[in-house]
Design an enzyme around this catalytic site. Structure first.
Site, PDB file in Angstrom:
ATOM      1  N   LYS A   1       0.819  -1.234  -0.166  1.00  0.00           N
ATOM      2  CA  LYS A   1      -0.067   0.137   0.077  1.00  0.00           C
ATOM      3  C   LYS A   1       0.683   1.229   0.005  1.00  0.00           C
ATOM      4  CE  LYS A   1      -0.017  -0.236   5.030  1.00  0.00           C
ATOM      5  NZ  LYS A   1      -1.020  -0.810   6.165  1.00  0.00           N
TER       6      LYS A   1
ATOM      7  N   TYR B   1      17.725  29.138   8.374  1.00  0.00           N
ATOM      8  CA  TYR B   1      16.571  30.135   8.684  1.00  0.00           C
ATOM      9  C   TYR B   1      16.482  30.278  10.209  1.00  0.00           C
ATOM     10  CZ  TYR B   1      15.109  30.216   3.701  1.00  0.00           C
ATOM     11  OH  TYR B   1      15.009  30.412   2.468  1.00  0.00           O
TER      12      TYR B   1
END
Ligand SMILES: *Cc1c(COP(=O)(O)O)cnc(C)c1O
Length: 364
Positions: free
Chosen positions: A35, A260
């Site tokens: 899956k 950042y």
């Protein structure tokens, strides 16, 4: 010629893991769970590679099952959540898909409609996961109704374990007992009952959960399902290796910040390597400073926030790091589970959420 960021999928490792899964339950058959695009590894390539070793495949939807058929997979494919709408039953019968029946709606459809060919249904019993499945006290009644239905040619009894990855919990024993006692009347009244209980953790650590049809997922991809180290997990071979390269290097002075938000600050003069990989490539943004990353096979640590396309590493303690050096984010030499523990996640999620843009290369 191109950005060096990619995942390498080792199909030989995949096959070894599947053989190992088979060796744990010699008489049980393998239902390879593919899956979510085979947990991010590429469902068609994975299924084709396992076509000789897995008796069956399991997916979450009929769309995922049709992808396997289109690529030439001829084995039965199990729909783990069954059908979502009425039109899917006929389609499932036509393509030799097997379906889970986990609620009244699905039972009522199948017992009151005829299909072009009959199919195998997996009657799911809720033994304690409390996610899908019928109440244990209804098992006998559901089974009899299904057996009496023309469009059903076989019924497999199944349940799912909630805590098989926790070795010291009595929960798995409780679930096994509840499941077996709920199906006892069926076993007593019939001599051809087939069972399916184990996921990877069950197959690896709970012998009583091994049965006719075992459903390994994560172990096929070489990742341990267990939260704690476990000797049996050392037998697994990681299938996905996530790689990139160093694209810039600089030395910064004590007190300078990286990335950042300036969240990582050098405690002394530091060598910082920039790597071409970020959250846009599937590296988790939640990974904290200190997360291990391999540069030329040696451990460095993440410094500062993960950007969309880049990360920065503190390589001060490594010798001779150069632009072009190989970087492993996780894989053959660094477990995705270890990286995940720095990112508030689990190996399952890291490998499954790889974005489309990250190139996949298959080797065997
Ligand atoms: C996903 C899934 C599995 C496989 O679980 P792993 O922990 O990856 O081995 C097995 N059975 C069901 C019902 C599942 O949904």
């Amino acid at each position: 010629m191109s950005r060096p960021t990619k995942i390498v999928i080792d199909l030989a490792a995949l096959k070894k893991n599947c053989h190992f899964a088979q060796s744990l339950s010699k008489h049980g058959k393998i239902v390879a769970v593919v899956k979510a695009d085979a947990y991010g590894h590429g469902a068609t390539d994975i299924a084709l590679a396992l076509a000789k070793d897995a008796a069956m495949f399991a997916v979450s939807s009929i769309e995922e099952a049709l992808v396997l058929r289109d690529s030439g997979i001829s084995q039965p494919v199990l729909l783990l959540e069954g059908c979502f709408s009425d039109d899917e039953y006929q389609l499932a019968a036509r393509h030799n898909f097997e379906i889970v029946i986990h609620n009244d709606l699905q039972l009522n459809y199948i017992i009151s409609h005829s299909l072009t060919s009959s199919l195998t249904v997996w009657l799911k019993i809720d033994s304690g996961m409390h996610r899908l499945g019928i109440s244990p006290n209804k098992a006998f009644q559901y089974y009899q109704q299904l057996k009496a239905t023309d469009s059903v040619d076989k019924v497999i009894l199944t349940t799912h374990l909630a805590s098989a990855d926790c070795l010291d919990m009595g929960y798995t024993e409780m679930q096994l007992e509840r499941f077996i006692s709920s199906i006892q009347p069926i076993i007593d009244s019939s001599d051809d009952v087939e069972l399916s209980i184990a996921n990877s953790a069950g197959l690896m650590a709970w012998p009583d959960s091994r049965s006719d049809w075992n459903r390994p997922g994560i172990m096929l991809y070489g990742l341990s399902p267990f939260a704690e180290p476990h000797s049996i997990a050392e037998k697994l071979n990681p299938v996905m290796t996530f790689q990139s390269e160093v694209i810039a290097i600089r030395t910064i002075g004590k007190g300078e910040a990286v990335g950042y938000g300036s969240t990582w600050v050098a405690e002394q003069d530091a060598v910082i390597a920039t790597v071409a990989v970020g959250y846009g490539d599937g590296y988790p943004r939640t990974a904290k400073s200190g997360t291990p990353v391999l540069v030329n096979g040696k451990r460095a640590t993440l410094a500062g926030r993960v950007s969309m396309d880049m990360i920065s590493l503190d390589v001060t303690l490594l010798d001779n790091v150069e632009v072009g050096d190989k970087v492993e984010l996780w894989g053959a030499n660094l477990s995705a589970n270890e990286v995940a523990s720095w990112a508030g996640s689990i190996g399952y999620e890291l490998v499954t959420r790889m974005p489309k843009r990250t190139r996949r290369e298959f080797i065997d």
